[in-house]
Design a protein around this motif. Sequence first.
Motif, PDB file in Angstrom:
ATOM      1  N   UNK A   1       0.844  -1.189   0.000  1.00  0.00           N
ATOM      2  CA  UNK A   1       0.000   0.000   0.000  1.00  0.00           C
ATOM      3  C   UNK A   1       0.876   1.235   0.000  1.00  0.00           C
ATOM      4  N   UNK A   2       0.641   2.139  -0.936  1.00  0.00           N
ATOM      5  CA  UNK A   2       1.388   3.389  -1.029  1.00  0.00           C
ATOM      6  C   UNK A   2       0.459   4.564  -0.773  1.00  0.00           C
ATOM      7  N   UNK A   3       0.816   5.395   0.182  1.00  0.00           N
ATOM      8  CA  UNK A   3       0.098   6.635   0.440  1.00  0.00           C
ATOM      9  C   UNK A   3      -1.064   6.507   1.401  1.00  0.00           C
ATOM     10  N   UNK A   4      -1.955   5.554   1.178  1.00  0.00           N
ATOM     11  CA  UNK A   4      -3.169   5.431   1.996  1.00  0.00           C
ATOM     12  C   UNK A   4      -3.087   4.169   2.843  1.00  0.00           C
ATOM     13  N   UNK A   5      -3.073   4.304   4.173  1.00  0.00           N
ATOM     14  CA  UNK A   5      -2.992   3.139   5.047  1.00  0.00           C
ATOM     15  C   UNK A   5      -4.236   2.255   4.962  1.00  0.00           C
ATOM     16  N   UNK A   6      -4.096   1.020   5.403  1.00  0.00           N
ATOM     17  CA  UNK A   6      -5.238   0.102   5.454  1.00  0.00           C
ATOM     18  C   UNK A   6      -6.131   0.435   6.634  1.00  0.00           C
ATOM     19  N   UNK A   7      -7.413   0.568   6.344  1.00  0.00           N
ATOM     20  CA  UNK A   7      -8.417   0.738   7.387  1.00  0.00           C
ATOM     21  C   UNK A   7      -9.481  -0.324   7.183  1.00  0.00           C
ATOM     22  N   UNK A   8      -9.667  -1.248   8.104  1.00  0.00           N
ATOM     23  CA  UNK A   8     -10.651  -2.310   7.920  1.00  0.00           C
ATOM     24  C   UNK A   8     -12.053  -1.750   7.707  1.00  0.00           C
ATOM     25  N   UNK A   9     -12.884  -2.452   6.953  1.00  0.00           N
ATOM     26  CA  UNK A   9     -14.265  -2.009   6.775  1.00  0.00           C
ATOM     27  C   UNK A   9     -14.991  -1.924   8.115  1.00  0.00           C
ATOM     28  N   UNK A  10     -16.062  -1.132   8.127  1.00  0.00           N
ATOM     29  CA  UNK A  10     -16.886  -1.006   9.320  1.00  0.00           C
ATOM     30  C   UNK A  10     -16.997   0.422   9.791  1.00  0.00           C
ATOM     31  N   UNK A  11     -17.578   0.602  10.955  1.00  0.00           N
ATOM     32  CA  UNK A  11     -17.722   1.923  11.539  1.00  0.00           C
ATOM     33  C   UNK A  11     -18.891   2.690  10.974  1.00  0.00           C
ATOM     34  N   UNK A  12     -18.889   4.010  11.137  1.00  0.00           N
ATOM     35  CA  UNK A  12     -20.014   4.822  10.678  1.00  0.00           C
ATOM     36  C   UNK A  12     -20.047   4.939   9.158  1.00  0.00           C
ATOM     37  N   UNK A  13     -21.184   5.346   8.630  1.00  0.00           N
ATOM     38  CA  UNK A  13     -21.359   5.522   7.199  1.00  0.00           C
ATOM     39  C   UNK A  13     -20.377   6.584   6.697  1.00  0.00           C
ATOM     40  N   UNK A  14     -19.602   6.293   5.631  1.00  0.00           N
ATOM     41  CA  UNK A  14     -18.570   7.233   5.181  1.00  0.00           C
ATOM     42  C   UNK A  14     -19.095   8.623   4.864  1.00  0.00           C
ATOM     43  N   UNK A  15     -20.246   8.740   4.212  1.00  0.00           N
ATOM     44  CA  UNK A  15     -20.746  10.070   3.851  1.00  0.00           C
ATOM     45  C   UNK A  15     -20.968  10.925   5.087  1.00  0.00           C
ATOM     46  N   UNK A  16     -21.358  10.307   6.196  1.00  0.00           N
ATOM     47  CA  UNK A  16     -21.564  11.058   7.427  1.00  0.00           C
ATOM     48  C   UNK A  16     -20.229  11.504   8.017  1.00  0.00           C
ATOM     49  N   UNK A  17     -19.229  10.637   7.916  1.00  0.00           N
ATOM     50  CA  UNK A  17     -17.897  10.995   8.415  1.00  0.00           C
ATOM     51  C   UNK A  17     -17.340  12.180   7.638  1.00  0.00           C
ATOM     52  N   UNK A  18     -17.424  12.127   6.314  1.00  0.00           N
ATOM     53  CA  UNK A  18     -16.853  13.191   5.499  1.00  0.00           C
ATOM     54  C   UNK A  18     -17.625  14.493   5.661  1.00  0.00           C
ATOM     55  N   UNK A  19     -18.915  14.394   5.879  1.00  0.00           N
ATOM     56  CA  UNK A  19     -19.694  15.612   6.123  1.00  0.00           C
ATOM     57  C   UNK A  19     -19.222  16.301   7.389  1.00  0.00           C
ATOM     58  N   UNK A  20     -18.829  15.525   8.391  1.00  0.00           N
ATOM     59  CA  UNK A  20     -18.355  16.108   9.649  1.00  0.00           C
ATOM     60  C   UNK A  20     -16.960  16.715   9.508  1.00  0.00           C
ATOM     61  N   UNK A  21     -16.278  16.414   8.413  1.00  0.00           N
ATOM     62  CA  UNK A  21     -14.951  16.975   8.198  1.00  0.00           C
ATOM     63  C   UNK A  21     -15.010  18.356   7.570  1.00  0.00           C
ATOM     64  N   UNK A  22     -16.199  18.880   7.334  1.00  0.00           N
ATOM     65  CA  UNK A  22     -16.326  20.219   6.763  1.00  0.00           C
ATOM     66  C   UNK A  22     -15.767  21.255   7.716  1.00  0.00           C
TER      67      UNK A  22
END
Length: 454
Positions: free
Chosen positions: A130-151
């Motif tokens: 893997x180059x640049x982006x580390x491995x993150x196992x699937x799971x956790x909160x819905x991605x769209x909600x996570x990215x919305x909170x990064x605003x």
Amino acid sequence: MPQLPVPASAPTHRLVSSPAGRVHLVEQGRGPLVLLVHGFPESWYSWRHQLPALAAAGYRAVAVDVRGYGRSSAPAAVDAYRMLDLVADNVAVVEALGERSAVVVGHDWGATIAATSALTRPDVFRAVALLGVPYTPPGGPRPSEVFARMAGNGGGVGDGDSGGHEVGIGSGGDKGSGGDGEGGGTGALAVGDRGGVGGASGDLDLVSTGDRAATGTRRAASGDRATTGIGPGTGADRGTGVEKGGARDGAAGRPGAGADETGRPAQSAGPAGELVPHDEFYVSYFQRPGRAESEIEPDVRGWLAGFYTALSADSMPGPGAPDPHFVTRGGTLRERFPAGRRPAWLRERDLDVLAGEFERTGLTGALNRYRNMDRDWADLAGYAGAPITQPSLFIGGALDASLAWLADAVTAYPETLPGLLGSHILDGCGHFVQQERPEETNRILLDWLAALPV
């Protein structure tokens, strides 16, 4: 008598069948198969420095155009770009080449595609780099909600001299070393959103929500900050991690974008009087079909040059410049790209090749990968928290924002990548690892490949 190096064969272009149609690949060399998967916004050409080096070392090096890029098929449906379809393309390439297994190497989105290929098809992919982006196992909160909170990338909200904005997504929980507080993290195998906002002094609460949440305090490297971790799982948070309070953003030593001179983010009042950040994270910006395309496609060459410049170590924005990973509400990403310079790795002929493909195909196929993250989240629910057990490798740039956002994922590697044979952070390197530092990347890859079990 010293052995002469094996001459690298000339690259061969061809198309092979895949579930979506056809995958374009460039092949060079003979020997064990190494499959190279590029990221956004790139193509097989991003591996131009690795193909001959791998071939000369006795490997069969194959770089693909990912579905939607270059000369590979580009289905019209947005949901044709979900992760499991891209994994199926990789498997189809291996089978079409007459091989039973391969080592898969990915950069940026390609790293996530490579990781998911290894996770879901360990029978085909015997090792993963893997180059640049580390491995993150699937799971956790819905991605769209996570990215919305990064605003709202900017300085700290509230008291203090300017708590930097630093948000991490992915697995690993908060697992820094040292520190004098203990609180609930998201757990070594969970996906979490770690937002850094707060003041520069005083112990502040750390709150973790999830299956076994807890509260506590944590002292940041330069002033304590309130943080939040969201996701299932458990894990103790004890200390500094990579979060650094103060005026700079941990992504690349920059002040948060949109912050004023006090370090507070530019905000406005919403309908209910709440503070609404002006900035939008680029992943959220990419979600609506046509929006990013309308920014990029009128001047593909200029936009790509600006994007590569913004994320490369020798040309990225300096202290005080807005963060190019965020978009001002109603604005464009391009407004934050540095002007008047290019990274040393990007020659005119390189830009000719990279831009020429997107000028021909448009950007929709490439951007559709971002528009399937919630579908991927649902598709991979059965793999939540799962480690990749095959031999693995990670190479990251010390100045890559991905490394700051996902620092906890790197910390969690003993649990998430138990077969890890090496983790290398290249000083003075940005996001485009194999193009910014080709010789060092080649050396690390070849040493790792030589150490793999036959």
